[in-house]
Write a protein that holds these residues in place. Sequence first.
Motif, PDB file in Angstrom:
ATOM      1  N   TYR A 160      67.845  12.125  12.586  1.00 33.71           N
ATOM      2  CA  TYR A 160      66.931  11.268  13.352  1.00 33.71           C
ATOM      3  C   TYR A 160      67.440  11.114  14.789  1.00 33.71           C
ATOM      4  O   TYR A 160      66.690  11.256  15.752  1.00 33.71           O
ATOM      5  CB  TYR A 160      66.807   9.903  12.662  1.00 33.71           C
ATOM      6  CG  TYR A 160      65.816   8.968  13.339  1.00 33.71           C
ATOM      7  CD1 TYR A 160      64.611   9.454  13.854  1.00 33.71           C
ATOM      8  CD2 TYR A 160      66.068   7.611  13.465  1.00 33.71           C
ATOM      9  CE1 TYR A 160      63.713   8.612  14.481  1.00 33.71           C
ATOM     10  CE2 TYR A 160      65.167   6.763  14.079  1.00 33.71           C
ATOM     11  CZ  TYR A 160      63.993   7.267  14.592  1.00 33.71           C
ATOM     12  OH  TYR A 160      63.103   6.439  15.222  1.00 33.71           O
ATOM     13  N   LEU A 161      68.751  10.886  14.888  1.00 30.75           N
ATOM     14  CA  LEU A 161      69.386  10.783  16.207  1.00 30.75           C
ATOM     15  C   LEU A 161      69.189  12.087  16.993  1.00 30.75           C
ATOM     16  O   LEU A 161      68.874  12.074  18.191  1.00 30.75           O
ATOM     17  CB  LEU A 161      70.872  10.491  15.981  1.00 30.75           C
ATOM     18  CG  LEU A 161      71.827  10.328  17.146  1.00 30.75           C
ATOM     19  CD1 LEU A 161      71.318   9.283  18.104  1.00 30.75           C
ATOM     20  CD2 LEU A 161      73.201   9.908  16.638  1.00 30.75           C
ATOM     21  N   SER A 190      66.795  14.133  16.601  1.00 34.62           N
ATOM     22  CA  SER A 190      65.384  14.298  16.969  1.00 34.62           C
ATOM     23  C   SER A 190      65.039  13.521  18.237  1.00 34.62           C
ATOM     24  O   SER A 190      64.129  13.889  18.972  1.00 34.62           O
ATOM     25  CB  SER A 190      64.473  13.868  15.815  1.00 34.62           C
ATOM     26  OG  SER A 190      64.464  12.470  15.680  1.00 34.62           O
ATOM     27  N   TRP A 191      65.789  12.437  18.517  1.00 31.89           N
ATOM     28  CA  TRP A 191      65.564  11.722  19.784  1.00 31.89           C
ATOM     29  C   TRP A 191      65.841  12.653  20.954  1.00 31.89           C
ATOM     30  O   TRP A 191      65.120  12.655  21.945  1.00 31.89           O
ATOM     31  CB  TRP A 191      66.507  10.516  19.928  1.00 31.89           C
ATOM     32  CG  TRP A 191      66.368   9.444  18.903  1.00 31.89           C
ATOM     33  CD1 TRP A 191      65.379   9.317  17.957  1.00 31.89           C
ATOM     34  CD2 TRP A 191      67.262   8.359  18.686  1.00 31.89           C
ATOM     35  NE1 TRP A 191      65.612   8.219  17.177  1.00 31.89           N
ATOM     36  CE2 TRP A 191      66.758   7.604  17.600  1.00 31.89           C
ATOM     37  CE3 TRP A 191      68.437   7.923  19.303  1.00 31.89           C
ATOM     38  CZ2 TRP A 191      67.395   6.451  17.130  1.00 31.89           C
ATOM     39  CZ3 TRP A 191      69.063   6.784  18.827  1.00 31.89           C
ATOM     40  CH2 TRP A 191      68.544   6.062  17.754  1.00 31.89           C
ATOM     41  N   THR A 192      66.930  13.423  20.823  1.00 26.82           N
ATOM     42  CA  THR A 192      67.312  14.297  21.940  1.00 26.82           C
ATOM     43  C   THR A 192      66.230  15.364  22.159  1.00 26.82           C
ATOM     44  O   THR A 192      65.928  15.707  23.297  1.00 26.82           O
ATOM     45  CB  THR A 192      68.676  14.983  21.691  1.00 26.82           C
ATOM     46  OG1 THR A 192      68.564  15.822  20.553  1.00 26.82           O
ATOM     47  CG2 THR A 192      69.779  13.993  21.470  1.00 26.82           C
ATOM     48  N   SER A 224      63.007  15.007  21.473  1.00 25.64           N
ATOM     49  CA  SER A 224      61.881  14.315  22.102  1.00 25.64           C
ATOM     50  C   SER A 224      62.167  14.040  23.585  1.00 25.64           C
ATOM     51  O   SER A 224      61.299  14.238  24.448  1.00 25.64           O
ATOM     52  CB  SER A 224      61.633  13.004  21.355  1.00 25.64           C
ATOM     53  OG  SER A 224      60.848  12.152  22.126  1.00 25.64           O
ATOM     54  N   TYR A 225      63.397  13.615  23.884  1.00 26.36           N
ATOM     55  CA  TYR A 225      63.750  13.319  25.277  1.00 26.36           C
ATOM     56  C   TYR A 225      63.772  14.594  26.132  1.00 26.36           C
ATOM     57  O   TYR A 225      63.519  14.542  27.341  1.00 26.36           O
ATOM     58  CB  TYR A 225      65.106  12.591  25.348  1.00 26.36           C
ATOM     59  CG  TYR A 225      64.979  11.080  25.281  1.00 26.36           C
ATOM     60  CD1 TYR A 225      64.329  10.465  24.213  1.00 26.36           C
ATOM     61  CD2 TYR A 225      65.511  10.263  26.279  1.00 26.36           C
ATOM     62  CE1 TYR A 225      64.205   9.083  24.147  1.00 26.36           C
ATOM     63  CE2 TYR A 225      65.394   8.877  26.219  1.00 26.36           C
ATOM     64  CZ  TYR A 225      64.744   8.293  25.151  1.00 26.36           C
ATOM     65  OH  TYR A 225      64.623   6.926  25.095  1.00 26.36           O
ATOM     66  N   PHE A 257      62.704   3.507  25.162  1.00 29.93           N
ATOM     67  CA  PHE A 257      63.538   3.750  23.982  1.00 29.93           C
ATOM     68  C   PHE A 257      63.221   2.735  22.875  1.00 29.93           C
ATOM     69  O   PHE A 257      63.041   3.104  21.709  1.00 29.93           O
ATOM     70  CB  PHE A 257      65.026   3.671  24.355  1.00 29.93           C
ATOM     71  CG  PHE A 257      65.956   3.869  23.194  1.00 29.93           C
ATOM     72  CD1 PHE A 257      66.168   5.127  22.665  1.00 29.93           C
ATOM     73  CD2 PHE A 257      66.607   2.782  22.603  1.00 29.93           C
ATOM     74  CE1 PHE A 257      67.010   5.316  21.576  1.00 29.93           C
ATOM     75  CE2 PHE A 257      67.448   2.964  21.520  1.00 29.93           C
ATOM     76  CZ  PHE A 257      67.656   4.233  21.013  1.00 29.93           C
ATOM     77  N   TYR A 262      60.002   3.522  21.346  1.00 31.40           N
ATOM     78  CA  TYR A 262      60.096   4.766  20.571  1.00 31.40           C
ATOM     79  C   TYR A 262      60.615   4.477  19.161  1.00 31.40           C
ATOM     80  O   TYR A 262      60.008   4.865  18.167  1.00 31.40           O
ATOM     81  CB  TYR A 262      61.017   5.759  21.295  1.00 31.40           C
ATOM     82  CG  TYR A 262      61.071   7.128  20.657  1.00 31.40           C
ATOM     83  CD1 TYR A 262      60.130   8.107  20.978  1.00 31.40           C
ATOM     84  CD2 TYR A 262      62.050   7.448  19.722  1.00 31.40           C
ATOM     85  CE1 TYR A 262      60.168   9.364  20.388  1.00 31.40           C
ATOM     86  CE2 TYR A 262      62.095   8.703  19.130  1.00 31.40           C
ATOM     87  CZ  TYR A 262      61.156   9.659  19.474  1.00 31.40           C
ATOM     88  OH  TYR A 262      61.204  10.893  18.872  1.00 31.40           O
ATOM     89  N   VAL A 263      61.745   3.758  19.093  1.00 31.65           N
ATOM     90  CA  VAL A 263      62.329   3.506  17.767  1.00 31.65           C
ATOM     91  C   VAL A 263      61.538   2.465  16.968  1.00 31.65           C
ATOM     92  O   VAL A 263      61.729   2.320  15.768  1.00 31.65           O
ATOM     93  CB  VAL A 263      63.831   3.090  17.847  1.00 31.65           C
ATOM     94  CG1 VAL A 263      64.667   4.232  18.337  1.00 31.65           C
ATOM     95  CG2 VAL A 263      64.021   1.851  18.700  1.00 31.65           C
ATOM     96  N   PRO A 298      58.129   9.612  16.698  1.00 31.39           N
ATOM     97  CA  PRO A 298      59.486   9.726  16.123  1.00 31.39           C
ATOM     98  C   PRO A 298      59.486  10.454  14.782  1.00 31.39           C
ATOM     99  O   PRO A 298      60.391  11.245  14.504  1.00 31.39           O
ATOM    100  CB  PRO A 298      59.920   8.268  15.937  1.00 31.39           C
ATOM    101  CG  PRO A 298      59.055   7.487  16.851  1.00 31.39           C
ATOM    102  CD  PRO A 298      57.746   8.205  16.923  1.00 31.39           C
ATOM    103  N   PHE A 343      70.689   6.747  26.028  1.00 30.28           N
ATOM    104  CA  PHE A 343      69.238   6.904  25.973  1.00 30.28           C
ATOM    105  C   PHE A 343      68.492   5.904  26.854  1.00 30.28           C
ATOM    106  O   PHE A 343      67.398   6.187  27.318  1.00 30.28           O
ATOM    107  CB  PHE A 343      68.738   6.776  24.527  1.00 30.28           C
ATOM    108  CG  PHE A 343      69.105   7.962  23.680  1.00 30.28           C
ATOM    109  CD1 PHE A 343      68.301   9.095  23.659  1.00 30.28           C
ATOM    110  CD2 PHE A 343      70.270   7.969  22.933  1.00 30.28           C
ATOM    111  CE1 PHE A 343      68.644  10.200  22.896  1.00 30.28           C
ATOM    112  CE2 PHE A 343      70.625   9.068  22.169  1.00 30.28           C
ATOM    113  CZ  PHE A 343      69.809  10.188  22.149  1.00 30.28           C
TER     114      PHE A 343
END
Lengths: 49, 551
Positions: free
Chosen positions: B99-100, B102-104, B106-107, B128, B131-132, B145, B305
């Motif tokens: 999941y972490l 996947s943030w990168t 998306s960013y 951020f 997003y979460v 997400p 982030f």
Amino acid sequence: MNTAALAFMLITLGLVTSMTLYFFSKVLKVPPKTYPVDLQETAADVPEK
Amino acid sequence: MGLILAMAGNAVGLGNFLRFPVQAVQNGGGAFIIPYLVCFLVMGIPLLWVEWAMGRFGGKQGHHSTPFILDSMGKRALWKYVGVFGIWTNIAIAAYYCYLESWTLSYMMHSLLGTFSGQTQEDISNFFSQYVSLGPSSVGIPYEPIFFFVVCLLLNTWILSKGLMAGVEKVAKVGMPLLILFGIFLAYKGLTITAGEAGAIHDSSVGLNFLWTPQYDKILSPTVWLAAAGQIFFTLAVGMGTIHCYASYMKSRDDIALNAMSAGWMNEFVEVVLGGAILIPVAVGYLGIDKVNELVQLGGLGLGFKTLPYLFFQWGPILGAFSSFLWFGLLFFAGITSSLAMGTPWMGFLQDEFNWKRKPAAWSFGGLVLLLGMPTVLFFNYGVFDEYDYWTGTVALVVFALLECILFAWVFGLGKGWREITEGADLKVPRVYRFIIRWVTPALLLWVFVGSLFTPKGGDWGAYLRGDWEMDNSSIIKKLMNSSIHEKIAVTTDLTQIQQLQDQLFYVNASRFLLLGLFVFICGLVFVAHQRRVALAKRKQESEILELTKV
């Protein structure tokens, strides 16, 4: 930068970089190992007679 | 070379760039490096050698996952259940780590689309948070997400289904040099910040002073030593079972001593040299020390982030988008090389014990991670993500490392263990490490575990001698009792907040049961696998007797 911070930073960076380069260059210099046929992993690696 | 890069890729992760600099700032600045390097030498390196040696030893007997690698080293049945940690930890960490990761991803997309361009620091921070919280997507992707989490998981699973050599090593061979190149570029930018240029308020030297100025009074603090030991665990990926799994595919005379040293030091280079030159100098340069001090309390993630996209876009829309894309690309590469490694122990276990093919084994890993990871996505704000991280990414690593060290040095025997480490070695291993592996490493691990179990309030270890010992809410025991949430409920008068905290309590406990359920499930599989082995051995013996009788 203050002297203590600079000294800590340079010593640490120097140490870590030189150790990394030393061990990495050692890996590159090591000759590839040869294995007797019976130590080879798969049947595919064994040369056909 | 591919294996070293894969091993280094396994170790180099998001923690190198996001966690290390924050730990250093919070624990004595430049002085943190002393306990950190000592822990690396007397705990990190020995554990690397122990795990590589255990893995290669198990591999010689056809085992590629920790339950039966450990079983082959100790006579008691218990060891194979200790080995369950080596599969469980990986699946559980992968659940939140993907999941972490996947943030990168998306960013990276948002950096290229210019989402962060012209936004204030508050806007970026809110982005951020939104997003979460699964808020509406700025680019119209429904449940963004979840979408990126699934994409990330599919990518991981697909690469894993290609196999260790074809998939993981190929990614590591491309990813590691790219990662180092990205890192060097960003470190250069971080080290050349000049006050007054492109919105910077301080020169890079202010940030470097903030990071490196030694606070000598902290060198002897047990809290700082615990933090250093914890960082070594986190960064080297020891105590997880992935190293055993990779090493189990090595040949019996392959070197492990030099390979382990090389992969370990490469990880240190990325962490200390590159990781130390990016986050803090850039953040202090653009936000100032007070703001960064405030943000480091939230940990590295907050800083990485919530602020860095803002800082990058101070360099202009083009360079900002490029640098932001590079930064999150770097984090993504660091993340994926680690998450791929997490899939290999489960796959090795299924392939060895249940004769599964590689592809279904990889997809079963993806399915498990999806099931277990979804709560971290859906209930992030209720602390599920942090809960997974604490029990699997922190506590379990220390417990497993301590037990495997005892097995290696005391049960399997240091004589045999030492032969395993030095067999085929391309490096002369200093004999002092016999003593270190037998005494120092287990003692340090025990101290780290006991220290985490009873951490005193405010890090005041002298309180024990004075007789007014009070445990901190961060200690394992208080954490297990949910003391922090109960204390908040006790002092809150707002009914909505009380309800929120009670919901949090529910999700925290539910996530623990989920993790426990997974552990019991894997124990069950190990039990079945063991029964199958016993039955197979019995059948083999019977057929041999039958053959002999016929003769």
